[in-house]
Motif scaffolding. Structure first.
Motif, PDB file in Angstrom:
ATOM      1  N   CYS A  40      78.334 -43.623  -6.735  1.00 53.40           N
ATOM      2  CA  CYS A  40      77.227 -44.194  -6.185  1.00 53.40           C
ATOM      3  C   CYS A  40      77.637 -45.790  -5.897  1.00 53.40           C
ATOM      4  O   CYS A  40      78.143 -46.499  -6.691  1.00 53.40           O
ATOM      5  CB  CYS A  40      76.110 -44.174  -7.166  1.00 53.40           C
TER       6      CYS A  40
ATOM      7  N   ARG B  63      77.217 -44.882  -0.093  1.00 50.72           N
ATOM      8  CA  ARG B  63      76.407 -43.920  -0.768  1.00 50.72           C
ATOM      9  C   ARG B  63      75.507 -44.609  -1.527  1.00 50.72           C
ATOM     10  O   ARG B  63      75.533 -44.632  -2.702  1.00 50.72           O
ATOM     11  CB  ARG B  63      77.612 -43.168  -1.623  1.00 50.72           C
ATOM     12  N   TRP B  64      74.443 -44.804  -1.048  1.00 50.49           N
ATOM     13  CA  TRP B  64      73.283 -45.612  -1.548  1.00 50.49           C
ATOM     14  C   TRP B  64      72.536 -44.617  -2.404  1.00 50.49           C
ATOM     15  O   TRP B  64      72.358 -43.282  -2.093  1.00 50.49           O
ATOM     16  CB  TRP B  64      72.213 -46.065  -0.803  1.00 50.49           C
TER      17      TRP B  64
ATOM     18  N   SER C  45      69.357 -42.286  -4.127  1.00 44.39           N
ATOM     19  CA  SER C  45      68.042 -41.847  -3.422  1.00 44.39           C
ATOM     20  C   SER C  45      67.226 -41.671  -4.619  1.00 44.39           C
ATOM     21  O   SER C  45      67.867 -41.026  -5.716  1.00 44.39           O
ATOM     22  CB  SER C  45      68.162 -40.553  -2.742  1.00 44.39           C
TER      23      SER C  45
ATOM     24  N   GLU D   3      65.561 -39.215  -5.495  1.00 42.62           N
ATOM     25  CA  GLU D   3      65.481 -37.708  -5.801  1.00 42.62           C
ATOM     26  C   GLU D   3      66.963 -37.350  -6.551  1.00 42.62           C
ATOM     27  O   GLU D   3      66.984 -36.757  -7.655  1.00 42.62           O
ATOM     28  CB  GLU D   3      65.588 -36.881  -4.531  1.00 42.62           C
ATOM     29  N   ARG D   4      68.054 -37.814  -6.009  1.00 40.79           N
ATOM     30  CA  ARG D   4      69.403 -37.824  -6.725  1.00 40.79           C
ATOM     31  C   ARG D   4      69.237 -38.721  -8.094  1.00 40.79           C
ATOM     32  O   ARG D   4      69.736 -38.077  -9.007  1.00 40.79           O
ATOM     33  CB  ARG D   4      70.659 -38.641  -6.068  1.00 40.79           C
TER      34      ARG D   4
ATOM     35  N   LEU E 293      65.692 -48.791  -4.670  1.00 43.40           N
ATOM     36  CA  LEU E 293      66.617 -48.621  -3.601  1.00 43.40           C
ATOM     37  C   LEU E 293      67.093 -50.106  -3.318  1.00 43.40           C
ATOM     38  O   LEU E 293      66.606 -51.056  -3.461  1.00 43.40           O
ATOM     39  CB  LEU E 293      65.873 -47.935  -2.302  1.00 43.40           C
TER      40      LEU E 293
END
Length: 331
Positions: free
Chosen positions: A277, A307-308, A310, A312-313, A328
């Motif tokens: 990340c 690779r920002w 999210s 959900e992740r 974010l």
């Protein structure tokens, strides 16, 4: 400009083209260990002396402050954005100019050649807080005396370990990159620039030896000493204490009071939960200047495939019932 993906290069570099400490079976020489000791001890003494010297007056100017902050930010982000998030974890892709600039900037932090640094850190992630980790504070056990001994080892004792990480195993992509192999081999040059540029600038700006001397003290010695101990604190402190809002297979923790000086690296729990990340401080209010640098590079078109995180992740890795709203990079 050309892409930096050189991992599939058909030819292997000659052994003589590699810096010491990157070959399987290499060990530190006595001279190397003495050199490391000097580069640890002298900046540390300056760091300890900084407060009384500043209090005396006449030995700290605004020019010294500006130079120290500028070199700290440049070399520090060279480590955090370059050595760590880019070269070690490939959290984004970048053009050749950015790649080489990050490699040189990180080298000027005086923490070792880029290939050796990356090999050590990839090994750390493979064996995090287990046997094989080059700098775990839990190396000697979990009792208080063992942890005290382990904390010292993780902070800087590991730097004197005779056995070196095998870079052919842990950083073959960097060894195959002609630019990075050359920059790594020229590590002494980058160290010299890091040490000498501040006093040269200070001396020319003030046209005095006094200006050169104070710039050397603050923007070279104190800056290097502070950056060293902040970086090493991620190995020691952030693997011993801190909040753990995310699932990881080790003891990595978030230590908020190191966030600013570490340029976001002390949000270490998320990093070990999601190593690739690009942003480590993913919860609301978590300072991460390294992520902002990557964001700026992306906006300029110099970095891509970032690779920002999210929401959900992040949620998928969160410990059950742990509070804190995800944020974010665009926030």
């Amino acid at each position: 400009m050309a892409s930096t993906d050189t991992a599939n290069s058909p030819q292997s570099p000659a052994q003589s083209d590699l810096p010491r400490g990157t070959l399987s079976g290499d060990t530190q020489t006595l001279g190397e260990r003495i050199t490391i000791g000097v580069f640890i001890a002298v900046p540390f003494v300056a760091l300890v002396a900084a407060i009384p010297i500043a209090w005396m007056g006449g030995y700290l100017s605004w020019l010294d402050v500006v130079l120290a902050v500028a070199f700290y930010a440049f070399t520090g982000h060279g480590v955090t954005v370059g050595f760590h998030r880019y070269f070690t974890h490939r959290a984004f892709k970048a053009n050749r100019g950015v790649k080489n600039t990050l490699a040189i900037a990180g080298s000027m932090a005086v923490e070792g050649p880029v290939i050796r640094w990356v090999a050590d850190h990839r090994r750390h992630h493979k064996f995090a807080d287990k046997e094989g980790d080059p700098h775990s504070p839990w190396r000697y056990g979990e009792t208080v005396p063992a942890l005290i001994k382990g904390m010292f080892f993780a902070h800087m004792g590991w730097l004197f370990d005779v056995e070196q990480t095998d870079a052919r195993k842990f950083a073959p992509d960097l060894i195959k990159d002609d630019d990075i192999r050359r920059i790594s081999k020229l590590f002494p040059l980058w160290v010299a620039l890091s040490l000498l540029l501040p006093p040269i600038i200070g001396g020319l700006a003030t046209w005095s030896w006094h200006g050169a001397l104070t710039a050397f003290f603050w923007a070279t010695l104190v800056r290097v000493g502070l950056l060293h101990h902040v970086t090493w604190s991620i190995n020691s402190i952030c693997h011993a204490i801190g909040e753990r809002p995310f699932e990881s297979r080790d003891k990595s923790g978030n230590v908020w009071w190191l966030a600013f000086l570490s340029m976001g690296e002390s949000w270490h729990n998320l990093h070990h939960a999601d190593p690739t990340c690009a942003r480590h401080g993913v919860l609301k209010g978590q300072i991460d200047s390294s992520a902002r640098v990557i964001w700026a590079l992306e906006k300029a078109g110099w970095a891509w495939d970032v690779r920002w995180p999210s929401p959900e992740r992040i949620e998928s890795k969160r410990v059950d019932d742990y509070g804190g709203e995800a944020t974010l990079i665009a926030d």
